[in-house]
Motif scaffolding. Structure first.
Motif, short mmCIF file in Angstrom:
data_model
loop_
_atom_site.label_atom_id
_atom_site.label_comp_id
_atom_site.label_asym_id
_atom_site.label_seq_id
_atom_site.Cartn_x
_atom_site.Cartn_y
_atom_site.Cartn_z
N ASP A 290 22.25 26.23 10.80
CA ASP A 290 22.66 25.44 10.32
C ASP A 290 22.77 25.31 9.07
O ASP A 290 23.74 24.49 8.24
CB ASP A 290 23.52 24.50 11.24
CG ASP A 290 24.50 24.60 12.53
OD1 ASP A 290 24.44 25.65 12.84
OD2 ASP A 290 23.21 23.26 13.96
N GLU A 349 26.76 16.33 5.64
CA GLU A 349 28.75 17.31 6.22
C GLU A 349 28.87 18.06 6.24
O GLU A 349 29.21 18.27 7.35
CB GLU A 349 29.40 16.27 5.97
CG GLU A 349 30.98 16.03 6.24
CD GLU A 349 32.01 15.49 5.20
OE1 GLU A 349 33.48 16.59 5.08
OE2 GLU A 349 31.61 14.86 4.58
N LEU A 352 26.77 19.75 9.45
CA LEU A 352 27.45 19.36 11.02
C LEU A 352 28.56 20.44 11.37
O LEU A 352 29.40 20.43 12.27
CB LEU A 352 27.97 18.36 11.11
CG LEU A 352 27.12 16.67 10.62
CD1 LEU A 352 27.45 15.40 10.94
CD2 LEU A 352 25.68 16.86 12.44
N ARG A 353 29.45 20.53 10.07
CA ARG A 353 30.36 21.46 9.90
C ARG A 353 29.49 22.39 10.51
O ARG A 353 30.59 23.48 11.28
CB ARG A 353 31.25 21.56 9.21
CG ARG A 353 32.25 20.40 8.99
CD ARG A 353 33.28 20.89 7.40
NE ARG A 353 32.63 21.71 6.58
CZ ARG A 353 32.12 21.02 5.56
NH1 ARG A 353 32.79 19.72 5.41
NH2 ARG A 353 31.94 21.18 4.01
N GLU A 355 27.30 23.59 12.23
CA GLU A 355 26.68 22.99 13.99
C GLU A 355 27.94 23.34 14.51
O GLU A 355 27.54 24.16 15.61
CB GLU A 355 26.34 22.00 13.92
CG GLU A 355 25.19 21.77 15.15
CD GLU A 355 25.13 20.53 15.66
OE1 GLU A 355 23.50 20.25 15.58
OE2 GLU A 355 26.09 19.70 14.86
N LYS A 356 28.78 22.75 14.43
CA LYS A 356 30.12 22.77 15.06
C LYS A 356 30.68 24.40 14.89
O LYS A 356 31.28 24.85 16.08
CB LYS A 356 31.45 21.62 14.05
CG LYS A 356 32.40 21.62 15.09
CD LYS A 356 33.80 20.88 14.19
CE LYS A 356 35.30 20.93 14.94
NZ LYS A 356 36.24 20.19 14.63
N LYS A 359 28.61 26.52 17.22
CA LYS A 359 28.92 26.49 19.44
C LYS A 359 30.32 27.04 19.17
O LYS A 359 30.10 27.81 20.41
CB LYS A 359 28.91 24.88 19.26
CG LYS A 359 27.42 24.49 18.95
CD LYS A 359 26.99 22.54 18.91
CE LYS A 359 26.14 22.20 19.31
NZ LYS A 359 26.10 20.89 19.40
N GLU A 360 31.03 26.41 18.59
CA GLU A 360 32.43 27.26 18.48
C GLU A 360 32.65 28.77 19.01
O GLU A 360 33.31 29.20 19.88
CB GLU A 360 33.69 26.52 17.76
CG GLU A 360 33.74 25.62 17.35
CD GLU A 360 35.44 25.37 16.41
OE1 GLU A 360 35.26 25.72 16.11
OE2 GLU A 360 35.15 24.16 16.40
#
Length: 611
Positions: A290, A349, A352-353, A355-356, A359-360
């Protein structure tokens, strides 16, 4: 089993001189020969070895300028204004292996050429080689031809202290060679970025950087960075990095001024240090993937005894530097983030994007893998080769393997029938691939063809897992073929940019015309070659011969028997190279994005009509 010893006696034992050994086994010293069409060809290694010596003088505080010239014949001259080779040793320093001052760390602390081979290899592989040194009002010069000493002179001369090396690469070793100005200039800029304050003049053009690796990073990004780059410099360590919105991570790493294209222990330590520094600042436990996604970084270290995993110094092997680099980078990164909280917020930020998205993608990946298993254990479009040498345990003797990406079954059929099944694999596209420009990573997993290609290359988790030495785009020489090639390049540049950056992607050049008489056949790769071949085969006067000309519209029109010669030892490949990462988004959006007035104007101005 009794083996006769009669033919194996003292007369069969040979002792080669230093330079004879280099000429006999050049691959051990410069990696490859070539003609200058590839940036890793031997002539650029020869140039590098000589310039490296001049750079070493600058590093040691002697001389702030280097003059370099390359004439139309390929003759090179490199003049530094350092301390000058000791006059009584100039012959030994350029002709006797294991002779040099770089074994003495009092004289050269951070030198690349620690093996004492550099200028010896240049001398051995040159038709003509001259070394001249000036020291305190005196000079010495020595001239060699094909590695043999021809003349030696000494005398008085009040020229500035320093060394001049002049050489003409051997046309026997490098037939038809030519220095590509773009490759040479790229190397000059790297020297400038790595040695802030040094002035390099290449045929009167100045290469100079005031801010070192920060300038290199700015050039690669050209405004694509999401926040102000994090930059750090001290005596033996310098680095800079920032995030962009692209996929993957890209690094330019150097050891004692040498570009390590395959990274090594310094790069892995750099990545770890960035991760630890960000986690320390954020009080989080982000995972490496990430943090890395979207990073563009530059790193340079200086160490006294570098250990490289190959003679051509592409990958660093020193393990003892790991903790030093990790801790220095960690402290520098966390400190920089505390000082610039605005940039720190943007960086967190971005992570975190990432990481999102990861996971998706987990469920999409799982679904794609399950679907692939149902279809077949093997990849249906892939005709694999048998030879896949381990990347981690490669030796100089290992052969290269390659994957041809073709369009349709007819083209694939010709290559499959005539290929070497040991080293040549074929991946056949079913139709035009999807234009992935601007698409999210999830699309890669939902498109069967693109997912199969990624699996065939084995690059899902890391580019370093790539199963082939060369990935070759083998499309027809027509408009449709060009479009498919551009779609494939878009795929690689969008999702797997480092593959292109590291020079793994090639374009396969096949003949467009076959010109022949009953006695002779010539294959031509351009209209100009066709006209020349036609004139040659026709002859002059009353004895003019009838010439038959065939235009190949696609690879499938070339019979397997003919095709075999085009994918053998004389295969013609054009390497896809990047000038800078910032150019990627501009080029892709212009050629592969929505139609714009600029693109329509470009197409109309460059239309070519054929009868």
């Amino acid at each position: 089993m009794n083996v006769s010893t009669h033919n194996y006696d003292e007369s069969k034992i040979k002792t080669l001189s230093s330079l004879e050994h280099i000429r006999k086994r050049p691959g051990m010293y410069i990696g490859r020969l070539g003609d200058g069409s590839n940036q890793d060809d031997g002539i650029y290694i020869l140039l590098k070895e000589v310039v490296d010596n001049a750079i070493d003088e600058f590093i040691m505080g002697a001389g702030k300028r280097i003059n370099i010239s390359i004439d139309d014949d390929g003759r090179v001259a490199v003049r530094d204004f350092g301390r000058g080779i000791p006059l009584g040793k100039i012959v030994d320093c350029v002709s006797v292996i294991n002779t040099g001052a770089k074994y003495n760390t009092d004289v050269f602390q951070f030198s690349v050429g620690l093996n004492g081979v550099g200028t010896k290899a240049v001398n051995a592989l040159s038709e003509e080689f001259r070394v001249t040194a000036w020291r305190d009002g005196k000079f010495a010069t020595a001239f060699f031809r094909n590695g043999d000493l021809v003349e030696e002179k000494k005398g008085k001369d009040n020229s500035k202290n320093g060394t001049l090396i002049e050489f003409l690469p051997s046309r026997e070793m490098f037939p038809g060679f030519r220095f590509d100005p773009l490759f040479v200039e790229k190397r000059m800029w790297r020297y400038a970025y790595l040695n802030a304050g040094l002035k390099l003049y290449l045929d009167k053009k100045l290469f100079y950087s005031a801010n070192g690796l920060l300038d290199l990073l700015d050039k690669e990004l050209e405004g694509a960075n999401l926040y102000n780059p994090i930059y750090y410099k001290e005596g033996t360590l310098e680095f800079a990095f920032a995030h962009t919105d692209s996929f993957g991570d890209t690094y330019f790493t150097f050891v004692n001024g040498t570009y390590t294209s395959e990274g090594g222990t310094h790069l892995s330590a750099f990545r770890e240090g960035i991760l630890k520094g960000i986690n320390e600042y954020a009080g989080r436990k982000f995972v490496n993937r990430d943090v890395r996604d979207g990073i563009v970084g530059t790193l340079a270290i200086k160490i006294k005894d570098p250990v490289f995993e190959s003679q051509t110094k592409n990958k660093l092997g020193n393990t003892e530097i790991r903790s030093f680099v990790v801790n220095k980078v960690k402290d520098a990164v966390s400190s920089a983030l505390y000082k610039d909280t605005e940039s720190a917020d943007i960086l967190i930020e971005k992570i975190l994007r990432n990481e999102k998205v990861r996971k998706e993608l987990q469920s999409v990946r799982k679904e794609a893998r399950a679907k692939a298993k149902k279809v077949a254990l093997k990849i249906p479009q892939l005709k694999d080769c048998k030879y896949h040498p381990s990347r981690k345990k490669r030796s100089e003797k290992d052969r290269e393997n390659m994957l041809f990406i073709t369009e349709g079954q007819s083209a694939a059929g010709s290559i499959v029938s005539s290929r070497d099944p040991m080293t040549q694999a074929v991946f056949s596209l079913k139709g035009k691939p999807m234009n992935v420009l601007g698409q999210k990573l999830a699309v890669l997993y939902k498109n069967d063809e693109m997912y199969s290609l990624m699996r065939a290359l084995d690059i899902e988790n890391s580019i370093s897992d790539l199963r082939y030495d060369k990935v070759i785009l083998a499309t027809d020489a027509d408009v449709d073929g060009l479009h498919i090639r551009n779609l494939l390049l878009t795929f690689f540049l969008h999702y797997f940019e480092p593959l292109v950056k590291l020079g793994y992607i090639y374009i396969f050049e096949t003949p467009i015309f076959r010109v022949r008489t009953k006695q002779e056949t010539i294959y031509c790769y351009s209209e100009k070659e066709k006209k020349s071949a036609t004139r040659k085969l026709q002859g002059k006067g009353k004895n003019k011969k009838a010439v038959e000309t065939t235009r190949f519209k696609g690879l499938g029109e070339i019979s397997p028997k003919e095709f075999k010669q085009f994918i053998g030892p004389d295969i013609r490949l054009k390497q896809v190279t990047l000038d800078s990462l910032s150019e990627v988004s501009k080029v892709l959006s212009f050629y592969m994005g929505k139609n714009t007035p600029d693109r329509r104007k470009y197409i109309m101005e460059n239309l070519i009509f054929e009868d």
